[in-house]
Motif scaffolding. Structure first.
Motif, PDB file in Angstrom:
ATOM      1  N   UNK A 259     -11.056  75.863 -30.672  1.00 31.97           N
ATOM      2  CA  UNK A 259     -12.108  75.158 -29.998  1.00 31.97           C
ATOM      3  C   UNK A 259     -12.634  75.745 -28.718  1.00 31.97           C
ATOM      4  N   UNK A 260     -11.659  76.554 -28.163  1.00 33.30           N
ATOM      5  CA  UNK A 260     -12.354  76.862 -26.785  1.00 33.30           C
ATOM      6  C   UNK A 260     -13.133  78.161 -26.897  1.00 33.30           C
ATOM      7  N   UNK A 261     -13.311  78.854 -27.990  1.00 30.22           N
ATOM      8  CA  UNK A 261     -13.813  79.943 -28.240  1.00 30.22           C
ATOM      9  C   UNK A 261     -15.583  79.951 -28.045  1.00 30.22           C
ATOM     10  N   UNK A 262     -16.045  80.604 -27.372  1.00 27.73           N
ATOM     11  CA  UNK A 262     -17.616  80.556 -27.423  1.00 27.73           C
ATOM     12  C   UNK A 262     -18.231  81.835 -27.825  1.00 27.73           C
ATOM     13  N   UNK A 263     -19.080  81.783 -28.998  1.00 27.24           N
ATOM     14  CA  UNK A 263     -19.699  83.061 -29.517  1.00 27.24           C
ATOM     15  C   UNK A 263     -21.006  83.139 -28.770  1.00 27.24           C
ATOM     16  N   UNK A 264     -21.183  84.654 -28.499  1.00 29.30           N
ATOM     17  CA  UNK A 264     -22.468  85.023 -27.816  1.00 29.30           C
ATOM     18  C   UNK A 264     -23.612  85.026 -28.821  1.00 29.30           C
ATOM     19  N   UNK A 265     -24.696  85.185 -28.419  1.00 26.27           N
ATOM     20  CA  UNK A 265     -26.036  85.321 -29.504  1.00 26.27           C
ATOM     21  C   UNK A 265     -25.709  86.576 -30.429  1.00 26.27           C
ATOM     22  N   UNK A 266     -25.212  87.516 -29.879  1.00 22.21           N
ATOM     23  CA  UNK A 266     -25.128  88.666 -30.727  1.00 22.21           C
ATOM     24  C   UNK A 266     -24.020  88.491 -31.613  1.00 22.21           C
ATOM     25  N   UNK A 267     -22.845  87.903 -31.173  1.00 22.35           N
ATOM     26  CA  UNK A 267     -21.540  87.770 -32.319  1.00 22.35           C
ATOM     27  C   UNK A 267     -21.968  86.787 -33.264  1.00 22.35           C
ATOM     28  N   UNK A 268     -23.069  85.831 -32.939  1.00 19.10           N
ATOM     29  CA  UNK A 268     -23.277  84.690 -33.696  1.00 19.10           C
ATOM     30  C   UNK A 268     -23.974  85.273 -34.869  1.00 19.10           C
ATOM     31  N   UNK A 269     -25.143  86.221 -34.291  1.00 19.85           N
ATOM     32  CA  UNK A 269     -26.320  86.808 -35.354  1.00 19.85           C
ATOM     33  C   UNK A 269     -25.408  87.767 -36.286  1.00 19.85           C
TER      34      UNK A 269
END
Length: 277
Positions: A259-269
């Motif tokens: 739950x503490x992990x945050x995806x970057x825009x690139x990773x999300x894509x």
């Protein structure tokens, strides 16, 4: 992205929940393990636990009550009704007869030691019984004070639309994950309506052996593939409430940390563009 969600606009929970289905309910020492995992889940801040009448035919509900009763004020235990044992010991079948649903609701109240089931989901729609009869029965029990909010499980967009003509649908529990997006349209409908979406089997088995972008993103964030799967779900929509299950405290702690992990825009894509299995 918020870390909490109000189911039915009322029941505030942390978005990463816990699925209790796999907890062992056999005699000790297996049962002691199940109790310990359930208690650790609450210690870690989980406020949504999913169970069902079908899980051990009530044994899972009884285990949670033994482990956690009296319940913390912020803990929501959601259960499900509408499945009956079939002639074969390894099978089950949907049963939406009004008398059967009433009996399972009363059994759930007794096993969980509560006066009201705050979130009660219809485990499967029974094609042999008119939907209005199934949901109408649960609505009557809701008006009688035995149920707080109502939800559905394994439904289509059409099912959801029809159900919303009969009841206020607070939640939908469908199979969904990064590599299994069959119910993408249902999730989109829930997002638009503000309905909680509880994906079961949120970590597809293929994720654990993946060598694609999942592994790359996991390495970039110093996480496991399973954690990336849960982080992707939490990132997918604010109404998504994953309910991963486990029988291991260490695995439970790993899931919660996702739950503490945050995806970057690139990773999300990159993850969004994966081909579902």
């Amino acid at each position: 992205m918020t870390s909490t969600f109000r189911i039915g606009g009322e029941l505030a929970v942390r978005r990463l929940g816990f699925g209790a289905m796999r907890l062992p309910t056999e005699p000790a020492p297996a049962r002691e393990t199940g109790i310990a995992v359930a208690r650790r889940a609450v210690e870690l801040g989980i406020t949504l636990i999913d169970t069902a009448h079908m899980y051990g035919w009530g044994a899972n509900e009884e285990l949670l009550a033994e482990a956690l009763y009296p319940y913390p004020d912020d803990l929501l235990i959601a259960t499900k009704v509408g499945i009956a044992p079939a002639p074969s010991i390894h099978e089950a079948e949907s049963c939406g007869r009004p008398d059967f649903l009433r009996e399972q609701v009363d059994d759930g109240l007794r096993r969980l030691r509560v006066e009201r089931l705050d979130l009660l989901q219809l485990h499967r729609i029974d094609p042999k019984v008119p939907l209005a009869d199934q949901l109408g029965t649960l609505r009557e029990l809701q008006l009688a004070g035995k149920i707080g909010h109502l939800g559905l499980s394994e439904v289509t967009v059409t099912d959801l639309a029809e159900a919303r003509q009969i009841i206020d649908v607070a939640s939908v529990q469908n199979r969904y994950s990064m590599l299994d997006r069959e119910h993408e349209a249902v999730l989109d409908a829930c997002t638009e309506a503000g309905i909680a979406f509880l994906p079961w089997r949120p970590v597809h088995p293929a994720v654990l052996s993946a060598t694609s972008e999942i592994t790359a993103v996991a390495a970039e964030l110093g996480a496991t593939q399973a954690q990336i799967s849960l982080a992707w779900l939490l990132d997918r929509s604010p109404v998504v409430l994953p309910i991963p299950g486990t029988t291991s405290i260490s695995h439970l702690e790993e899931n919660v940390a996702a739950a503490d992990l945050k995806l970057s825009d690139d990773q999300r894509h990159r993850l969004n563009n994966l081909q579902p299995t």
